[in-house]
Scaffold this active site. Sequence first.
Site, PDB file in Angstrom:
ATOM      1  N   LYS A  52       0.834  -1.213   0.000  1.00 49.53           N
ATOM      2  CA  LYS A  52       0.000   0.000   0.000  1.00 49.53           C
ATOM      3  C   LYS A  52       0.864   1.256   0.000  1.00 49.53           C
ATOM      4  O   LYS A  52       0.638   2.173  -0.786  1.00 49.53           O
ATOM      5  CB  LYS A  52      -0.908   0.004   1.237  1.00 49.53           C
ATOM      6  CG  LYS A  52      -1.593   1.322   1.486  1.00 49.53           C
ATOM      7  CD  LYS A  52      -2.541   1.287   2.660  1.00 49.53           C
ATOM      8  CE  LYS A  52      -1.932   1.661   3.988  1.00 49.53           C
ATOM      9  NZ  LYS A  52      -1.649   3.080   4.200  1.00 49.53           N
ATOM     10  N   ASN A  53       1.855   1.271   0.883  1.00 50.50           N
ATOM     11  CA  ASN A  53       2.605   2.510   1.062  1.00 50.50           C
ATOM     12  C   ASN A  53       3.588   2.789  -0.069  1.00 50.50           C
ATOM     13  O   ASN A  53       4.161   3.874  -0.131  1.00 50.50           O
ATOM     14  CB  ASN A  53       3.326   2.510   2.419  1.00 50.50           C
ATOM     15  CG  ASN A  53       2.339   2.736   3.556  1.00 50.50           C
ATOM     16  OD1 ASN A  53       1.160   3.037   3.318  1.00 50.50           O
ATOM     17  ND2 ASN A  53       2.802   2.588   4.791  1.00 50.50           N
ATOM     18  N   CYS A 148      -5.542   8.365   9.656  1.00 51.61           N
ATOM     19  CA  CYS A 148      -5.683   7.670  10.939  1.00 51.61           C
ATOM     20  C   CYS A 148      -5.514   8.642  12.102  1.00 51.61           C
ATOM     21  O   CYS A 148      -4.700   9.562  12.041  1.00 51.61           O
ATOM     22  CB  CYS A 148      -4.617   6.587  11.066  1.00 51.61           C
ATOM     23  SG  CYS A 148      -4.917   5.140  10.075  1.00 51.61           S
ATOM     24  N   ARG A 153       0.272  14.526  13.746  1.00 50.91           N
ATOM     25  CA  ARG A 153       0.798  14.269  12.407  1.00 50.91           C
ATOM     26  C   ARG A 153       0.837  15.505  11.499  1.00 50.91           C
ATOM     27  O   ARG A 153       0.150  15.569  10.479  1.00 50.91           O
ATOM     28  CB  ARG A 153      -0.001  13.157  11.722  1.00 50.91           C
ATOM     29  CG  ARG A 153       0.015  11.871  12.505  1.00 50.91           C
ATOM     30  CD  ARG A 153      -0.637  10.752  11.766  1.00 50.91           C
ATOM     31  NE  ARG A 153       0.263  10.147  10.806  1.00 50.91           N
ATOM     32  CZ  ARG A 153      -0.074   9.096  10.066  1.00 50.91           C
ATOM     33  NH1 ARG A 153      -1.269   8.581  10.148  1.00 50.91           N
ATOM     34  NH2 ARG A 153       0.799   8.574   9.227  1.00 50.91           N
ATOM     35  N   ASP A 338       4.081   0.453  12.084  1.00 50.69           N
ATOM     36  CA  ASP A 338       2.861  -0.126  11.504  1.00 50.69           C
ATOM     37  C   ASP A 338       2.658  -1.597  11.888  1.00 50.69           C
ATOM     38  O   ASP A 338       1.651  -2.196  11.506  1.00 50.69           O
ATOM     39  CB  ASP A 338       2.882   0.006   9.971  1.00 50.69           C
ATOM     40  CG  ASP A 338       2.620   1.429   9.528  1.00 50.69           C
ATOM     41  OD1 ASP A 338       2.240   2.261  10.368  1.00 50.69           O
ATOM     42  OD2 ASP A 338       2.781   1.715   8.323  1.00 50.69           O
ATOM     43  N   ARG A 430      -9.183  -0.068   4.350  1.00 49.18           N
ATOM     44  CA  ARG A 430      -8.256   0.911   3.782  1.00 49.18           C
ATOM     45  C   ARG A 430      -6.917   0.255   3.471  1.00 49.18           C
ATOM     46  O   ARG A 430      -6.214   0.698   2.560  1.00 49.18           O
ATOM     47  CB  ARG A 430      -8.007   2.038   4.786  1.00 49.18           C
ATOM     48  CG  ARG A 430      -9.136   3.010   4.926  1.00 49.18           C
ATOM     49  CD  ARG A 430      -8.749   4.139   5.862  1.00 49.18           C
ATOM     50  NE  ARG A 430      -7.402   4.595   5.549  1.00 49.18           N
ATOM     51  CZ  ARG A 430      -6.589   5.190   6.401  1.00 49.18           C
ATOM     52  NH1 ARG A 430      -6.970   5.422   7.630  1.00 49.18           N
ATOM     53  NH2 ARG A 430      -5.382   5.569   6.033  1.00 49.18           N
TER      54      ARG A 430
END
Length: 452
Positions: A52-53, A148, A153, A338, A430
């Site tokens: 995903k990232n 999230c 952040r 993560d 997600r």
Amino acid sequence: MNAVKAEQAQAVNGAGEVIEIIHGEVKPSNLNALRVRGGNRLKGEIKISGAKNAALKHMCAALLTDQPMEFTNMPVGLGDVRTLAELLDYLGMSVALRSDGVAMLHAKEIKTTIAPYDLVRKMRASVLVLGPLLARCGQADISMPGGCAIGTRPVDLHLKGFEAMGANIELDGGYIKARAPRGLKGAHITFPFVSVGATENIMMAATLAEGITVLSNAAREPEIIDQGNALIAMGAKIEGLGTSEIRIEGVKSLNGITHSCIPDRIETGTYMCAVGLAGGEVRLKNTRLDFLSSLVGPLTGAGMEIKQDGDDVFVYRNGNHLQGIDIMTEPFPGFPTDLQAQFMAMMTMCKGAGMVTETIFENRFMHVPELCRMGANITIQGNSAIVRGVDKLKGAEVMATDLRASVALVLAGLVAEGETIVNRIYHLERGYENIVEKLTGVGADIERVSER
Ligand code: UD1
């Protein structure tokens, strides 16, 4: 909307097969919770999706060229990928996400440089369109990102980097307004601490800036190396990927490419923790252990067997519970934040105790009270959590407000006595492609249900 619509569209692949195109927002479903019945050991195979990232950044990088781009091994089923597809489509990119994991992207022209609140609020990674838009068009207005709920952040490092490259940045009405009418200029940027997103955003922009940009204290994550390699194939001049100093020499334009996305190390690690908790033997297909040495060390130290076997990773735990072990999250190559929640879920039934320290995000222990409701024994002290192993967890109705916390609760449900209901699986979708199907495929008792 110039993107191909999900419901009607089809395409033909190289082998002449018709492939469904699934671009578009995930349809709302009333099956918005998961029911897990614990107790089954896991056995079989799980195919790991593209990262995903990395995928999100590849999609943003397609804004840098007016030529068509094709990415394979993309996790096209993910909510975050669909959300970004919507935003890129709005900006003028033609986006086709095919059900065989191919993303075809073409930003022939940019129709607008404004990324509105409605499209950006769902996902923090949306801010990664800022660098490419600024580099290609000299301007961008991006709504401040959401995502999230794991701490404040901010995106100050991104913005300071663009300012150092000559952009004028204003924050106005919830928008970041960035202007560089005469183009971006190379600069030496030293990050005060490591940021994955800032490294990527500025690296993308620097590929089209005038002169040389040097990023010191840059992030070294495999996803950044993958993105950098794709940019190099597009014609960018980048040196030092995978080290903490990246040097980018700007070029006039970039060309289209075909590139295969790397496997998802976080999904891989999540299923490794699932086996660590539930026991069993699982072959994780098409993934790489070299991205995960910071997890493999603690897992083997705690009693698991893990090995790379060709393109697969084999994970095994016998009937014995794992030993408690300590970990601390750090930028790559350290233990990934993560995977912190999943590792903690795994430790809830360890022998002895383990300490989990979170150094990347404040407020990333939201899974702790929920795990405790299932019978875990966890005490938080500052940014550390002491997990004392218990003999059993008990099913409960639980809820999480971020992606990795949600999956940690699913893992706990795999061993909890009775039934666990995990609400708000929107977060899970997600970031985890076909998680119900993948876990069912290895023997877990899990299904989608309506929230009560
Ligand atoms: C990326 C990952 C995310 C992962 C994180 C850390 C994506 C889409 N997301 O997020 O899954 O958890 O890396 O590995 O790739 N910070 C600032 N100012 C900034 C930027 C960051 O203070 O301008 C802080 C953040 O609040 C955080 C830390 O720096 O405390 C690291 O954040 P960063 O590495 O930037 O994470 P993301 O790129 O957002």
